[in-house]
Design a protein around this motif. Structure first.
Motif, PDB file in Angstrom:
ATOM      1  N   TYR A   1     -21.137  13.305  28.462  1.00 59.29           N
ATOM      2  CA  TYR A   1     -22.460  12.972  27.965  1.00 59.29           C
ATOM      3  C   TYR A   1     -22.366  12.554  26.504  1.00 59.29           C
ATOM      4  O   TYR A   1     -21.523  13.036  25.737  1.00 59.29           O
TER       5      TYR A   1
ATOM      6  N   LEU B   1     -27.576   8.427  23.117  1.00 60.72           N
ATOM      7  CA  LEU B   1     -27.777   6.981  23.060  1.00 60.72           C
ATOM      8  C   LEU B   1     -28.874   6.602  22.074  1.00 60.72           C
ATOM      9  O   LEU B   1     -28.742   5.647  21.324  1.00 60.72           O
TER      10      LEU B   1
ATOM     11  N   THR C   1     -32.849   9.422  24.302  1.00 59.29           N
ATOM     12  CA  THR C   1     -32.139   8.889  25.458  1.00 59.29           C
ATOM     13  C   THR C   1     -30.673   9.295  25.377  1.00 59.29           C
ATOM     14  O   THR C   1     -30.054   9.196  24.305  1.00 59.29           O
TER      15      THR C   1
ATOM     16  N   LEU D   1     -26.680   9.310  27.515  1.00 57.45           N
ATOM     17  CA  LEU D   1     -25.832   8.514  28.383  1.00 57.45           C
ATOM     18  C   LEU D   1     -24.846   9.417  29.096  1.00 57.45           C
ATOM     19  O   LEU D   1     -24.219  10.278  28.467  1.00 57.45           O
TER      20      LEU D   1
ATOM     21  N   SER E   1     -21.879   4.262  34.187  1.00 58.34           N
ATOM     22  CA  SER E   1     -22.713   5.103  33.335  1.00 58.34           C
ATOM     23  C   SER E   1     -24.161   4.968  33.738  1.00 58.34           C
ATOM     24  O   SER E   1     -24.574   3.973  34.344  1.00 58.34           O
TER      25      SER E   1
ATOM     26  N   THR F   1     -28.302   6.352  32.275  1.00 62.13           N
ATOM     27  CA  THR F   1     -29.086   6.868  31.155  1.00 62.13           C
ATOM     28  C   THR F   1     -30.197   7.776  31.659  1.00 62.13           C
ATOM     29  O   THR F   1     -30.677   7.630  32.784  1.00 62.13           O
TER      30      THR F   1
ATOM     31  N   THR G   1     -33.760  10.019  29.943  1.00 60.48           N
ATOM     32  CA  THR G   1     -34.677  10.173  28.816  1.00 60.48           C
ATOM     33  C   THR G   1     -35.216  11.597  28.798  1.00 60.48           C
ATOM     34  O   THR G   1     -35.684  12.108  29.837  1.00 60.48           O
TER      35      THR G   1
END
Length: 910
Positions: free
Chosen positions: A538, A541, A578, A580, A590, A592, A594
């Protein structure tokens, strides 16, 4: 053909036209209306065309004019006009008429009086018997048929004849070969026995176009035709015969003669089109109508000359039989007579059609041919068939709109028609509807396409059953074969899928002000690749305020700064970050996620006064200002607010007072009636309503100004209100004064420097100008005494008045006076001979830097004093310090350079 009257062998026309005066002085008996005969006998041909005149009945109306109306007992076959002429109302054959006599009735529309006569109709079976040939035109033939004018009595008594003959038409065959003129009939009057008469005919063909077709001998009355007749041009002629005496007086009433042109078979049939196009569906049953061909014949269609018959001469190809079609010999309609029409075997037939007149008589009839092209149209009698029983394909998982396999079919029907276009349908193996099979419009192939994502972890293979049909249904009796169904085997390829956060977005709720290194939550992702051994890491982002940190292995999220709900990065109490998640696959994938943080408000912001600046008049009316407070917190940590004035400075509470209006508003007003103009900062203490209330002292800047009659501050006060206080104005003035002093000092320094650079102008005669003369420096002259100059006279006199001193300038002769005169350096007053060279060098430098100088070398004049030169006039050389006359004779001893001066100022009178 014609009835004989009293055995004379002549055809008689018994038409009584009324009473006439028989001779001079004879009185005509009274007129009696009625038909000229009680019974008329008329000979008619076997066939009469519609509209042709048949015969005429005579009626004496005795001046009644148009009051007499005629009626016929058989109006469906005969039509009678007001002049008594009877016409055929239709094409009449004698076999269709009734045997009873024809009755004709005349009625007086005024008196209702009626008269009736009968017409007996007889028929001739041979038309050619009605035409008699005349042997010798000059000699009156005895066997030529005669037409006699109706006889009229000259007695005073009107004698009524029992019967009247109606002249039937004269039939003349077309295309006769002559000889011409050819006699047809003789016209005669009974009055030619006792006097000479003249005969004539009028009408189309005689004296009307076409003229000179028929002629009559004026003496014998023989009517002849002069040239061959053409029925297709004119089928009949209507003539009128006249008989007059030598004086031109009419002795007989004119009689009507109808000449019919008998048709001959002189025209071939003509097809309206040389090539006829028709079509018939394949598989049609016998008796199916295909098309109709037509032809026309200019000959009389009521005779055999114009009666056509059709037949098929040939058929190409002769498959499956040579007589696939037949034609109706009268109408020209073509129909099928045999089964076996197959477009895939024979797409088109060509027939040669023949039309023959004379009712198809091959010996006497005339013929013509045309071509009939019959196209066999396609019907869906062939189903599409797959070229293979099984088709194969593969597709990566999660891919959509990808063509997996191409299904090919064959169809024997006509390409690019609804009977050939294939439509594919999945009948099994796809319960979730992840595939579709559209048709390629060009190749007619079925394109197996993925329309929904496929998950390898759910299903690794798919076996589809696909059926192919046409856009239109198969023809009746045709069934789909087994080859119209195929199997499609599809293999799913595993790919590295992206990790995904669950849930996404993730919501958490906490109070603001959380301290750093506090754990918020754990935000982890799932890897859909269950059959791959992969790890997930992790990373952060997006973190706008840089408040958070995530553990790369566990996904645990902690704080690295204090969370502030009032931060500009927080929108409506929500903060978004956010993260990743990346797996270790090849290639790595990958995803994403939120994290949405809902920050709960705490009372961490003190209220502030709003507005921070306002203005009021010196004598306010009213003297109150509305204020409120701004608090970054939310209710209940904000309003209602408590307002009060600070205790320091002491004049605040003495001059001002504050009154609470509501929970969020208060009024600031003056206690006194007048306050001097200026800017006042009033400290206001505001307290919010939080659980732990927060107070803050904020300053309200009030600008007290002079106001106009509208209560608005004047312009000067507006300038102050714009933010320029007294201190700022003083600072600006001091800066301006310092700048002026610096500028003044710089000007003084420049003037002083210019004075130091100024020098006296050298007195040089134009004739001795060094620029125009050659100087010899090796001339010793009178020895060393020649160098003993008295340079005191060349120095600037100290005794000159300041008003007489003007600055020395240097000017170019080619200079244009477009700019102010340049200030050239002044020559120094130091009594040193070297200052003249310095003066000249400085002048040269100034001239080189002169912006008004032209871009080429030019003459410099150094004796130009300019305006305001500090050097006086050259006349000052005449005076000495004592004011007496100066003796310049010593200049003769200075050498040749000063001889000119000695001549000018010496004692010599010359």
């Amino acid at each position: 053909m014609y009835s004989l009257h009293e055995g004379s062998g002549l055809f008689l026309l018994a038409v009584l036209a009324g009473l006439q005066i028989a001779g001079e002085g004879r009185v005509t008996p009274p007129c009696r209306p009625g038909f000229s005969e009680d019974v008329y006998k008329v000979v008619m041909p076997d066939i009469s065309e519609k509209g042709h005149p048949l015969f005429t009945v005579r009626f004496a109306d005795c001046g009644r004019g148009g009051l007499v109306r005629f009626e016929c007992s058989n109006p469906s076959d005969f039509r009678i006009e007001s002049d008594g002429v009877v016409y055929a109302a239709r094409s009449i054959e004698h076999s269709t008429l009734h045997a009873s006599p024809l009755l004709i009735k005349a009625s007086d529309t005024t008196t209702q009086q009626q008269w009736v006569t009968q017409v007996m109709l007889t028929y001739s079976s041979d038309y050619s018997q009605q035409v008699q040939q005349v042997a010798a035109p000059p000699v009156m033939s005895t066997d030529l048929q005669e037409i006699v004018f109706p006889s009229r009595n000259t007695d005073s008594q009107l004698k009524r004849m029992k019967r009247d003959w109606v002249i039937p038409p004269i039939n003349v065959p077309e295309n006769s070969r002559g000889p011409f003129p050819q006699e047809l009939v003789r016209i005669r009057s009974d009055n030619d026995k006792n006097r000479l008469l003249r005969y004539s005919v009028t009408g189309p063909g005689a004296d009307q176009p076409p003229t000179s077709v028929f002629i009559i001998d004026p003496i014998s009355g023989e009517l002849s035709v002069k040239k061959p007749l053409d029925r297709e041009h004119i089928s009949n002629f209507h003539l009128r015969a006249h008989a007059v005496d030598l004086n031109g007086n009419q002795v007989e009433n004119p009689i009507d003669i109808v000449i019919n042109v008998i048709d001959m078979n002189d025209n071939r049939p003509e097809f309206t089109h040389q090539i006829w196009n028709g079509s018939v569906p394949e598989g049609s049953k016998p008796g199916t109508f295909v098309m109709t061909v037509t032809s026309v014949d200019k000959d009389d269609p009521k005779t055999a000359n114009g009666m056509l018959r059709y037949k098929i001469l040939s058929q190409n190809p002769e498959s499956p039989t040579s007589n696939m079609f037949t034609i109706n010999n009268k109408t020209g309609g073509i129909i099928t007579v045999a089964a076996g029409l197959d477009r895939e075997k024979v797409p088109q037939y060509t027939l040669i059609i023949q039309a023959t007149d004379m009712e198809g008589n091959p010996m006497y009839g005339l013929s013509n041919t045309a071509t009939a092209v019959i196209r066999v149209t396609d019907v869906n009698d062939n189903a599409p068939e797959f070229t293979a029983e099984t088709f194969f394909g593969e597709v990566p998982e999660n891919r959509v709109n990808v063509i997996v396999a191409n299904l090919t079919v064959t169809d024997k029907d006509q390409p690019n028609t609804p009977a050939w276009n294939a439509v594919y349908k999945i009948t099994g193996g796809d319960p979730t509807g992840r595939f579709s099979v559209p048709t390629d419009p060009t190749t007619n192939e079925g394109l197996v396409t993925v329309v929904k994502p496929i998950d390898y972890e759910t299903s690794r293979t798919y076996v589809l059953t696909v059926e192919a049909k046409n856009e239109v249904s198969l023809a009746r009796g045709i069934h789909s074969p087994r080859q119209s169904t195929a199997t499609v085997s599809i293999r799913v390829i595993d790919v590295n899928e992206s990790p995904y956060f669950e849930p996404n977005p993730k919501h958490i709720k906490l109070e603001e002000g959380m301290m750093p290194e506090s754990t918020l939550t754990t935000f982890t992702a799932q890897d859909p690749d269950r059959f791959m051994q992969q790890s997930i890491r992790y990373s952060k982002l997006s973190d706008p305020a840089n408040w958070l940190r995530i553990d790369p292995n566990t996904g645990r999220i902690t704080t690295i700064a204090i969370l502030d709900r009032e931060s500009p990065y927080v929108k409506n109490s929500w903060y978004n970050a956010t993260f990743l998640a990346s797996d270790s696959g090849i290639p790595p994938a990958s995803g994403t996620g939120t994290l949405q943080i809902n920050l709960l408000d705490i009372n961490d912001n003190a209220p502030k006064v709003f507005p921070q600046e306002t203005e009021i008049c010196e004598k306010p009316e009213p003297n109150a200002i509305n204020i409120t407070a701004l608090d970054g917190d939310l209710n209940p940590n904000a309003g209602p607010f408590a307002f009060e004035l600070a205790h320091q400075p002491s004049d605040v509470r003495r001059n001002w007072t504050i009154t609470r209006v509501s929970g969020d508003y208060a009024q600031m007003s003056l206690k006194i009636g007048f306050l001097e103009s200026g800017i006042y900062d009033i400290p206001v203490i505001i307290t919010d309503s939080g659980n732990l209330p927060m107070s803050n002292t904020s300053y309200l800047r009030i600008k007290v100004c002079q106001c106009d009659f509208n209560g608005d501050c004047t312009d000067q006060q507006h300038i102050m209100a714009a933010g320029l206080g007294t201190g700022a104005i003083i600072s600006i003035l001091l800066c301006i004064i310092i700048l002026l002093i610096l500028v003044l000092m710089f000007v003084v320094w420049m003037k002083r420097r210019d004075k130091e650079r100024q020098a006296k102008q050298l007195l040089i005669d134009p004739e001795d100008d060094v620029r125009d003369n050659i100087l010899k420096y090796d001339e010793e002259g009178g020895g060393e005494e020649d160098q003993d100059y008295d340079l005191s006279q060349l120095q600037q006199p100290d005794t000159l008045e300041p008003d007489a001193i003007k600055p020395v300038g240097i000017r170019r002769l080619d200079e244009r006076p477009l700019h102010p005169e340049p200030q050239y350096p002044m020559r120094s007053a130091a009594p040193h001979p070297g200052d003249i060279g310095d003066f000249i060098n400085e002048g040269l430098k100034a001239a080189d830097n002169d912006p008004t100088a032209p871009p080429y070398d030019s003459l410099l004049v150094f004796d130009y004093e300019g305006s305001g030169s500090t050097a006086g006039s050259l006349s000052s050389l005449n005076s000495s310090s004592s004011g007496g006359d100066q003796d310049y004779d010593y200049l003769n001893d200075w050498g040749p350079r000063f001889r000119k001066l000695a001549d000018m100022y010496g004692g010599n009178d010359d």
